[in-house]
Motif scaffolding. Structure first.
Motif, PDB file in Angstrom:
ATOM      1  N   HIS A 166      71.232  48.809  39.182  1.00  0.00           N
ATOM      2  CA  HIS A 166      71.890  50.982  38.661  1.00  0.00           C
ATOM      3  C   HIS A 166      70.551  50.611  37.241  1.00  0.00           C
ATOM      4  O   HIS A 166      70.619  51.879  36.517  1.00  0.00           O
ATOM      5  CB  HIS A 166      73.313  50.005  37.806  1.00  0.00           C
TER       6      HIS A 166
ATOM      7  N   ALA B 100      82.481  45.455  35.024  1.00  0.00           N
ATOM      8  CA  ALA B 100      81.365  45.719  36.041  1.00  0.00           C
ATOM      9  C   ALA B 100      81.483  47.275  37.059  1.00  0.00           C
ATOM     10  O   ALA B 100      81.988  48.013  36.764  1.00  0.00           O
ATOM     11  CB  ALA B 100      81.516  45.082  37.235  1.00  0.00           C
TER      12      ALA B 100
ATOM     13  N   ASP C 100      75.927  42.519  34.787  1.00  0.00           N
ATOM     14  CA  ASP C 100      75.128  44.022  34.572  1.00  0.00           C
ATOM     15  C   ASP C 100      73.649  44.248  35.578  1.00  0.00           C
ATOM     16  O   ASP C 100      73.291  43.069  36.106  1.00  0.00           O
ATOM     17  CB  ASP C 100      74.308  44.310  33.570  1.00  0.00           C
TER      18      ASP C 100
ATOM     19  N   ASP D 193      71.295  45.295  35.816  1.00  0.00           N
ATOM     20  CA  ASP D 193      69.810  46.537  35.229  1.00  0.00           C
ATOM     21  C   ASP D 193      69.920  45.520  34.024  1.00  0.00           C
ATOM     22  O   ASP D 193      70.452  44.692  33.604  1.00  0.00           O
ATOM     23  CB  ASP D 193      70.583  47.635  34.592  1.00  0.00           C
TER      24      ASP D 193
ATOM     25  N   GLY E  38      71.930  43.311  28.770  1.00  0.00           N
ATOM     26  CA  GLY E  38      72.772  44.201  29.948  1.00  0.00           C
ATOM     27  C   GLY E  38      73.141  45.337  29.320  1.00  0.00           C
ATOM     28  O   GLY E  38      73.287  45.357  27.937  1.00  0.00           O
TER      29      GLY E  38
ATOM     30  N   LEU F 247      75.693  47.524  30.265  1.00  0.00           N
ATOM     31  CA  LEU F 247      77.387  47.597  30.012  1.00  0.00           C
ATOM     32  C   LEU F 247      77.505  46.503  29.018  1.00  0.00           C
ATOM     33  O   LEU F 247      78.599  47.315  28.616  1.00  0.00           O
ATOM     34  CB  LEU F 247      77.740  47.232  31.448  1.00  0.00           C
ATOM     35  N   SER F 248      76.345  46.222  28.380  1.00  0.00           N
ATOM     36  CA  SER F 248      76.817  44.567  27.667  1.00  0.00           C
ATOM     37  C   SER F 248      76.961  45.206  26.535  1.00  0.00           C
ATOM     38  O   SER F 248      78.089  45.145  26.016  1.00  0.00           O
ATOM     39  CB  SER F 248      75.692  43.039  28.763  1.00  0.00           C
TER      40      SER F 248
ATOM     41  N   GLY G   5      77.509  38.618  28.489  1.00  0.00           N
ATOM     42  CA  GLY G   5      76.818  39.143  29.343  1.00  0.00           C
ATOM     43  C   GLY G   5      75.844  38.481  30.063  1.00  0.00           C
ATOM     44  O   GLY G   5      75.424  37.663  30.122  1.00  0.00           O
TER      45      GLY G   5
ATOM     46  N   ILE H  75      72.979  39.498  33.635  1.00  0.00           N
ATOM     47  CA  ILE H  75      72.337  39.850  34.676  1.00  0.00           C
ATOM     48  C   ILE H  75      71.678  39.228  36.041  1.00  0.00           C
ATOM     49  O   ILE H  75      71.870  38.352  36.350  1.00  0.00           O
ATOM     50  CB  ILE H  75      71.057  40.401  34.004  1.00  0.00           C
TER      51      ILE H  75
END
Lengths: 431, 99
Positions: free
Chosen positions: A132, A292, A344, A346, A353, A355-356, A374, A376
């Motif tokens: 992502h 997620a 994540d 990404d 990450g 989103l984290s 988080g 990865i």
């Protein structure tokens, strides 16, 4: 996806077996886009190949503009949109990054362009497989960003995205993303609605700009000064600051419209995606939530039953809307949860990450804020297995109970131990 | 702040009619100025409102939509777009002395 049956109406749609890319192409066809400008890139190419096929077969009355790069593709899209046309395109990874320079222009001019993004890792090293990273590179340019979990959702989200983007309260470009290969090249049954139903849901675009109207000479993007501009007979025009304020407010307030459009879509077509901004799975009694997006959420969904058999109260929140980030909804949702495990696909390189840290920021200052851990996973298309998710959940719960708060990134699924004595530094020695 | 929503919704991307002199008197920016050859100019020759590419394309709105088209040299930056867009090459950029 939740399907609510409406038995009073006859079935009026077709079910086709489509890849994610072709589901996107079907949506663009039914949205009756006026202009498509695109440049091929794996794994997006089948979207525009299918559109070219539709045009050549006379199924689409669309101008397809062939260009020499993604930068030109989006430049053409911007210009076409400014003439009042409905515009859509598709890209991936470096294609999106090559478009980057044009992305803020599209947002700043409030052009309701839709980009389908089949996500792909960014180089180097060269990879065509999904993660992502590309999706997050455009976080701060002012586009609405949505993520899909199945091919039906790609089709439905595209139809909704045009209506959201073209709403006079919004007028913002939108990215509809889905995992490269995992969805882009995988076939699933997709309901294709009747054209008249789509037309009914998606009326012709009434653009705020129409440069093709020559009765009024207009320009877009004059040099806009730091201060307000006295434009004589035109009145006092906003400065740059005011334009950007308006754009940000439109983004913030678009959440309501995104939910509204999602609900109207659900009422009309009988398919809904959580509340339109995130989807939940077995969260009601859960104290541990997996957070997620896209393929990672799909994978996590598979293991929840298994974790529950082990006695863990685990649920899943799959984020659909990433920008604008639905902060108040997430704060409300997470306020009494014990821990959140973020996966994540990404890295916010040099930090953690994406989103984290976005979730951590969103929950800042919340009373009874959950413990957030988080991980990865799955960069560059590395398979994410059930075991990876399970391992992450257990580790997060363990760290939560001990109270370890670490700011180091934690990777799951690395296979460093299998590399043996592989040593690349040998290549770089002189001689 | 009750009006914020209404206010921001009126601002939608910078779409503006060109207005001359927005950046001050820009006539002094260039030494070359467009001069229209009225014998070639389409609206002059036909006597009808036609073509007006110079008026349409001028980024500074200094060309009038009249027969013949007139150029306001007080604000013309001398960019030469009108020369480029004129379909009959009626416009030439000529060195002009500015006091």
């Amino acid at each position: 996806m939740t399907i609510t049956e409406n038995k009073s109406e006859k079935i009026s749609h077709k079910i086709k077996i489509l890849t994610g890319n072709h589901a996107a192409a079907q949506a663009l066809r039914q949205a009756k886009v006026g202009v498509v400008a695109a440049y091929p890139i794996t794994p997006q190419s089948p979207v525009v190949e299918k559109i070219a096929e539709f045009i050549s077969k006379g199924k689409m009355n669309t101008r397809f503009v062939k260009v020499e790069s993604e930068h030109s593709a989006l430049a053409v899209c911007c210009a076409a949109s400014a003439t009042g046309s409905r515009v859509g395109t598709a890209t991936s990874s470096h294609g999106l990054m090559y478009m980057y320079e044009m992305l803020p222009w599209a947002a700043g001019n409030r052009l309701p362009i839709i980009i389908n993004l089949a996500t792909r890792a960014t180089g180097a090293p060269w990879s065509v497989w999904t993660d992502h990273q590309d999706f997050f590179t455009i976080r701060d340019v002012g586009w609405i960003q949505m993520f899909c979990m199945d091919n039906q959702e790609i089709y439905d989200t595209n139809i909704q995205a045009f209506r959201i983007a073209e709403d006079p309260r919004v007028f913002l470009p939108t990215v509809v993303a889905y995992d490269g290969y995992i969805l882009s090249h995988t076939m699933m049954p997709v309901i294709i609605e009747k054209q008249e139903d789509i037309d009914d849901f998606l009326p012709p675009l009434k653009h705020h700009i129409n440069l093709s109207d020559l009765s009024q000479v207009k320009g877009i993007d004059p040099v806009t000064t730091p201060h307000l501009i006295d434009r004589g007979e035109e009145g006092i025009a906003p400065g740059y600051f005011e334009y950007r304020y308006a754009m940000q407010k439109a983004l913030e307030n678009s959440i309501d419209i995104i939910i509204e459009v999602h609900d109207k879509f659900a009422a009309k077509f009988g398919r809904s995606y959580g509340n339109g901004i995130y989807k939940t799975h077995l969260t009601e009694d859960a104290d541990t939530i997996i957070f997620a997006m896209g393929s990672v959420a799909s994978q996590a969904r598979n293991v929840i039953k298994k974790l529950r058999k082990d006695g863990l109260k685990v649920g899943l929140v799959s984020l659909k809307l990433f920008r604008p980030f639905p902060v108040s909804y997430l704060r409300e949702f997470f306020k009494n949860k014990k821990q959140v495990v973020v996966f994540d696909r990404d890295v916010g390189y040099g930090y953690e990450g994406v989103l984290s840290y976005e979730l951590k920021a969103a929950l800042y200052g919340l009373k009874n804020s959950p413990f957030i851990k988080g991980f990865i996973v799955g960069l560059g298309g590395r398979d994410i297995t059930d075991q990876h998710i399970i391992k992450g959940v257990y580790k997060a719960i363990e760290e939560s109970e001990i109270g370890i708060i670490s700011h180091e990134t934690d990777f799951i699924g690395l296979r460093l131990e299998e590399l043996g004595d592989y040593d690349e530094s040998e290549y770089f020695k002189g001689g | 702040m009750a009006n914020t929503k209404k206010d921001y919704q009126k601002i939608l991307g910078s779409v503006q009619k060109p207005v001359k002199g927005e950046a001050g008197r820009t006539g002094s920016w260039s030494q070359k100025k467009p001069v229209i050859d009225l014998e070639k100019c389409i609206p002059v020759k036909s006597g009808k409102p036609s073509c007006f590419n110079c008026w349409l394309y001028c980024p500074e709105a200094v060309v009038s939509r009249t027969i013949p088209p007139k150029i306001d040299f007080e604000y013309c930056k001398g960019c030469g777009i009108c020369m480029e867009e004129c379909p009959v090459n009626a416009i030439e950029m000529v060195e002009v002395k500015i006091e």
